[in-house]
Each structure stands twice: as C-alpha cells, then as structure tokens.
Design an enzyme around this catalytic site. Structure first.
Site, PDB file in Angstrom:
ATOM      1  CG  PHE A  77      -3.490  -2.751  -5.813  1.00  0.00           C
ATOM      2  CD1 PHE A  77      -3.011  -3.275  -7.002  1.00  0.00           C
ATOM      3  CD2 PHE A  77      -2.743  -1.749  -5.188  1.00  0.00           C
ATOM      4  CE1 PHE A  77      -1.808  -2.829  -7.561  1.00  0.00           C
ATOM      5  CE2 PHE A  77      -1.548  -1.301  -5.749  1.00  0.00           C
ATOM      6  CZ  PHE A  77      -1.083  -1.846  -6.929  1.00  0.00           C
TER       7      PHE A  77
ATOM      8  N   GLY B 229      -4.129  -6.667  -1.072  1.00  0.00           N
ATOM      9  CA  GLY B 229      -4.693  -7.555  -0.060  1.00  0.00           C
ATOM     10  C   GLY B 229      -4.792  -8.969  -0.617  1.00  0.00           C
TER      11      GLY B 229
ATOM     12  NE  ARG C 151     -25.128   8.034   2.348  1.00  0.00           N
ATOM     13  CZ  ARG C 151     -25.737   6.905   2.677  1.00  0.00           C
ATOM     14  NH1 ARG C 151     -26.983   6.930   3.084  1.00  0.00           N
ATOM     15  NH2 ARG C 151     -25.106   5.759   2.592  1.00  0.00           N
TER      16      ARG C 151
ATOM     17  CE1 TYR D 231       1.111   4.866   1.540  1.00  0.00           C
ATOM     18  CE2 TYR D 231       2.996   5.876   2.607  1.00  0.00           C
ATOM     19  CZ  TYR D 231       1.899   5.035   2.656  1.00  0.00           C
ATOM     20  OH  TYR D 231       1.602   4.370   3.828  1.00  0.00           O
TER      21      TYR D 231
ATOM     22  CG  HIS E  31       1.822  -8.991  -0.727  1.00  0.00           C
ATOM     23  ND1 HIS E  31       2.727  -9.672  -1.505  1.00  0.00           N
ATOM     24  CD2 HIS E  31       0.640  -9.035  -1.379  1.00  0.00           C
ATOM     25  CE1 HIS E  31       2.111 -10.093  -2.593  1.00  0.00           C
ATOM     26  NE2 HIS E  31       0.833  -9.730  -2.537  1.00  0.00           N
TER      27      HIS E  31
HETATM   28  P1  NAD Z   1      -1.625  -3.457   2.628  1.00  0.00           P
HETATM   29  O1  NAD Z   1      -1.159  -3.109   1.266  1.00  0.00           O
HETATM   30  O2  NAD Z   1      -1.381  -4.833   3.129  1.00  0.00           O
HETATM   31  O3  NAD Z   1      -3.165  -3.143   2.802  1.00  0.00           O
HETATM   32  C1  NAD Z   1      -3.851  -2.168   2.059  1.00  0.00           C
HETATM   33  C2  NAD Z   1      -5.169  -2.768   1.606  1.00  0.00           C
HETATM   34  O4  NAD Z   1      -5.909  -1.778   0.893  1.00  0.00           O
HETATM   35  C3  NAD Z   1      -4.984  -3.957   0.655  1.00  0.00           C
HETATM   36  O5  NAD Z   1      -5.788  -5.025   1.084  1.00  0.00           O
HETATM   37  C4  NAD Z   1      -5.412  -3.410  -0.695  1.00  0.00           C
HETATM   38  O6  NAD Z   1      -5.897  -4.398  -1.564  1.00  0.00           O
HETATM   39  C5  NAD Z   1      -6.461  -2.389  -0.284  1.00  0.00           C
HETATM   40  N1  NAD Z   1      -6.655  -1.334  -1.279  1.00  0.00           N
HETATM   41  C6  NAD Z   1      -5.698  -0.599  -1.914  1.00  0.00           C
HETATM   42  N2  NAD Z   1      -6.257   0.276  -2.748  1.00  0.00           N
HETATM   43  C7  NAD Z   1      -7.615   0.104  -2.654  1.00  0.00           C
HETATM   44  C8  NAD Z   1      -8.729   0.702  -3.282  1.00  0.00           C
HETATM   45  N3  NAD Z   1      -8.578   1.671  -4.194  1.00  0.00           N
HETATM   46  N4  NAD Z   1      -9.964   0.263  -2.946  1.00  0.00           N
HETATM   47  C9  NAD Z   1     -10.137  -0.717  -2.042  1.00  0.00           C
HETATM   48  N5  NAD Z   1      -9.120  -1.327  -1.408  1.00  0.00           N
HETATM   49  C10 NAD Z   1      -7.863  -0.920  -1.714  1.00  0.00           C
HETATM   50  O7  NAD Z   1      -0.936  -2.384   3.612  1.00  0.00           O
HETATM   51  P2  NAD Z   1      -0.951  -2.288   5.196  1.00  0.00           P
HETATM   52  O8  NAD Z   1       0.449  -2.344   5.658  1.00  0.00           O
HETATM   53  O9  NAD Z   1      -1.949  -3.193   5.794  1.00  0.00           O
HETATM   54  O10 NAD Z   1      -1.425  -0.767   5.377  1.00  0.00           O
HETATM   55  C11 NAD Z   1      -2.764  -0.440   5.689  1.00  0.00           C
HETATM   56  C12 NAD Z   1      -2.871   1.067   5.863  1.00  0.00           C
HETATM   57  O11 NAD Z   1      -1.988   1.528   6.887  1.00  0.00           O
HETATM   58  C13 NAD Z   1      -2.503   1.848   4.602  1.00  0.00           C
HETATM   59  O12 NAD Z   1      -3.381   2.939   4.466  1.00  0.00           O
HETATM   60  C14 NAD Z   1      -1.104   2.338   4.869  1.00  0.00           C
HETATM   61  O13 NAD Z   1      -0.815   3.523   4.184  1.00  0.00           O
HETATM   62  C15 NAD Z   1      -1.144   2.536   6.372  1.00  0.00           C
HETATM   63  N6  NAD Z   1       0.210   2.429   6.945  1.00  0.00           N
HETATM   64  C16 NAD Z   1       0.819   1.209   7.081  1.00  0.00           C
HETATM   65  C17 NAD Z   1       2.120   1.148   7.582  1.00  0.00           C
HETATM   66  C18 NAD Z   1       2.842  -0.164   7.767  1.00  0.00           C
HETATM   67  O14 NAD Z   1       4.003  -0.156   8.173  1.00  0.00           O
HETATM   68  N7  NAD Z   1       2.237  -1.312   7.544  1.00  0.00           N
HETATM   69  C19 NAD Z   1       2.789   2.323   7.932  1.00  0.00           C
HETATM   70  C20 NAD Z   1       2.131   3.539   7.752  1.00  0.00           C
HETATM   71  C21 NAD Z   1       0.837   3.584   7.279  1.00  0.00           C
END
Ligand code: NAD
Ligand code: UDP
Length: 320
Positions: A42, A44, A112, A151, A187
């Site tokens: 989505f 990624g 599990r 969120y 991204h």
């Molecule tokens: P990102 O959007 O680059 O990565 C999220 C990934 O999850 C993507 O590759 C996306 O395709 C995948 N994804 C989304 N929905 C999905 C689904 N239903 N099934 C399978 N895959 C799915 O974001 P990121 O910055 O790498 O963040 C990663 C995690 O860290 C997230 O959970 C985010 O909430 C958390 N986080 C990140 C930050 C930050 O500053 N980067 C801060 C707080 C929390």
C-alpha cells in the site's frame, strides 16, 4: 526456540517493504536471521527491498494482514500500517482495520506458534500532548472523532490488544512508541515533513510550512531507531514496554525548513499554509526508560541524518 534447516531464527516483519521495515529486514539479515517480509505494498515499495531479493535467507510474501495468515516463525516485528497522515487518511476505515484486525491476526499467530511479537506503536498515542516531554505514563490527549483518529485510536486499540493478549494468553509482547523518524527510503510522496521539505528544496519549489512553523517535532534518524527496536525485541520476557523510542532533541518546523535550505543550498521560498486539523503543537519523547532498560539513545545528529537523507532523494530525483 524453533530452528529451520539453516539453523537461523525465523523472523517475520510485517510492513517489511516500507521505510522502517526495509531497514529492519536488512539489519536482521546482517544479524544472521531468516527474514520473512510481508507487505501489501500500500505504501511500501519493491525498490526498498529489491537488493535483498537474491538473499537465500530472505523471503517475500504479498499479503494483507487484515486477513489471517499461517506461518511458522520465532519472532514478529509488527510494522504494517500506513504512517503518514496523507496515506492513513486516504482510506481511514482501512487504516482502522489494519490496526485492529491486522493486530488481532498477528497476535493470534504469535499465540499459536508461541512467537515473541513487537508492536510498532507511535507517539500519536499522546495526541496533542498537555504533558511535555511525553513519558510513557502519560495517557494522552487524543480526539476520538477527528481526521487523525483512525490512526491514533487505531494504534491505541492495537496497544490494548497487545496487553490483553499478554494478560489473557501469555503472549510475549514488546511495545515501542516510535517518535518521528526519517531517513533514506521514506516514500517521496507521503507528505511527511522531512521528505516533503527536502524534495521541495531540491526541486526549487516553495517549502510548504503548515501554520507558523512554531510547532515542534523531535526527529530520529532511521539507523538509531532500528537499533532501539531490535534492542527492545531482545529484552527478557518480563519487559513488555511501552517504551518511547525517539530523539529528544526538539526542533521547530521553521528551523527544520531553514536547516534543509542551508544543507541543500536551495533558494526555494518559504510558503505558509493553513495548519491541518488536530496537528499536535509539540512533541518530544522522554527516553529515560529506553536509556535505563535498553541502554539506548540516539547517536546521529539531525544535521548528519539530513545529509544522508538529502543524498538519497537527490539520487531518486536524478533517476526520475
Ligand atoms: P511505511 O508506510 O513506509 O510502512 C508501512 C508498511 O506497511 C508499508 O510497506 C505498507 O505497504 C505496509 N502495509 C500497510 N497496510 C498493510 C496491510 N493491511 N497489510 C500488509 N502490509 C501493509 O511507514 P513506516 O514509516 O515505515 O512505519 C512503519 C511502522 O512504524 C508503522 O506501523 C507506523 O505506524 C510506525 N511508526 C512510524 C513512525 C515514523 O516516523 N516513520 C512513527 C511512529 C510510528
Ligand atoms: N508539516 C509542514 N509542511 C509539510 C508537511 C508537514 O509544515 O509539508 C508539518 C505538519 O503540520 C506537522 C509537522 O510538520 O506539524 C510534522 O508532520 P508529519 O506529517 O511529518 O508528521 P506528524 O504530524 O505525524 O508528526
């Protein structure tokens, strides 16, 4: 612990093709794990993990965590969820499903196969905080019905699920609350402040500051964050968190803009735009617990981290 025929730990990274997930997969492979990267792409990108595909200890699964999946693994890093406001507000109902149903599916899997599971939670748990800096004991100031709620409340519910699976089913959980993290592989179109400002500066476009730019964030470079996340996963079972991970150095958005202009040598103008609803005014982690329990604190300065990130986006722009 179960072992596979290569005698390596099997580690599942959900959201492994995303910004943080791809760095985590890379680092776990360096640490001799067998890594299963699961993503629905989505937000990624395949280019984030392209360089890992030929590695025989790396496996890729296209799957949406809203649906159950059955795998044999020892550890789960649960990162799947869009993280930028533009992306998580694009389909808010899906964001909630990903956080709630996705977490239930991953916790069910952990239960599990008796895997240890780490939740990538967020500083958004604290909402627009009235306590500053934010310690883990603060319960937050979150709007349950605003545009960011899918969120914020989704992640809060996910934390609840983690602790209920722990209390009810003895699942070994780890919860980290991640504060704004930046670096290569963000991204380019996700509208997050660091990537947006760098791209705008490199293209000579106006730097879009929302509000007066007086709001603050605390920016952590990705390598520091990955180190903290792995350290948390490796703590003994009695340590569940939540633990804040982030850089306590607080920066005003206007100062970030000026720093990026200086480091890129850009002459982009600064353009002030309306502040989005519920945009938190300040955010800074109290990382006392991370220091004490994980012996962790960030090492990379904002200036050094931004230089690396600028290099990455320059390359992306040249390729385009
Ligand atoms: P990102 O959007 O680059 O990565 C999220 C990934 O999850 C993507 O590759 C996306 O395709 C995948 N994804 C989304 N929905 C999905 C689904 N239903 N099934 C399978 N895959 C799915 O974001 P990121 O910055 O790498 O963040 C990663 C995690 O860290 C997230 O959970 C985010 O909430 C958390 N986080 C990140 C930050 C930050 O500053 N980067 C801060 C707080 C929390
Ligand atoms: N921001 C900004 N201009 C942009 C993008 C973001 O001024 O082009 C501001 C935004 O209003 C917020 C801060 O930068 O106050 C951080 O935004 P981001 O979306 O990166 O993260 P979050 O708000 O989720 O911490």
């Amino acid at each position: 612990m179960r072992i596979n025929r290569w005698d390596r730990e099997r580690i599942l990274v959900t959201g492994g093709a995303g910004f943080l997930g791809s760095h985590l997969c890379e680092r776990l492979l360096e640490d001799n794990a067998y890594v299963i990267c699961l993503d629905n792409y989505f937000t990624g990108q395949r280019r984030n993990i392209f360089h890992l595909i030929d590695n025989k200890y790396f496996e890729l699964i296209r799957h949406d965590i809203v649906n159950p999946i059955f795998l044999e693994v020892d550890k789960i890093y649960h990162l799947a969820c869009p993280a930028s406001p533009i992306h998580y507000q694009y389909n808010p109902v899906k964001t909630i499903k990903t956080n709630v149903m996705g977490s239930i599916n991953m916790l069910g899997l952990a239960k599990r196969v008796k895997a240890r599971i780490l939740q990538a939670s967020t500083s958004e748990i604290y909402g627009d905080p009235e306590v500053h800096p934010q310690p883990e004991s603060y319960w937050g100031n979150v709007n349950p019905i605003g545009p960011r709620s899918c969120y914020d409340e989704g992640k809060r519910c996910a934390e609840t699920l983690f602790f209920d699976y722990h209390r009810q089913n003895h699942v070994a959980i780890k919860v980290v609350r991640i504060f704004n993290t930046y670096g290569p592989r963000m991204h380019p179109d996700d509208g997050r402040v660091v990537s947006s400002f760098i791209i705008q500066a490199l293209l000579g476009e106006p730097i879009t500051i929302f509000g007066e730019g007086e709001q603050t964030r605390s920016f952590c470079y990705v390598d520091d964050m990955i180190e903290g996340i792995i350290k948390m996963m490796e703590t003994p079972d009695n340590i569940t968190g939540p633990i804040n991970l982030g850089n306590p150095e607080e920066t005003r958005i206007i100062d970030l803009a000026n720093m990026i202009l200086r480091l890129t040598g850009s002459d982009s103008e600064i353009r002030f735009m309306p502040l989005p609803k519920d945009d938190p005014q300040k955010r800074r982690p109290d990382i006392t617990k991370a220091k004490q329990i994980l012996n962790w604190e960030p090492r990379i300065s904002l200036e050094d981290g931004l230089k690396e990130t600028i290099k990455y986006f320059k390359k992306i722009i040249e390729e385009k």
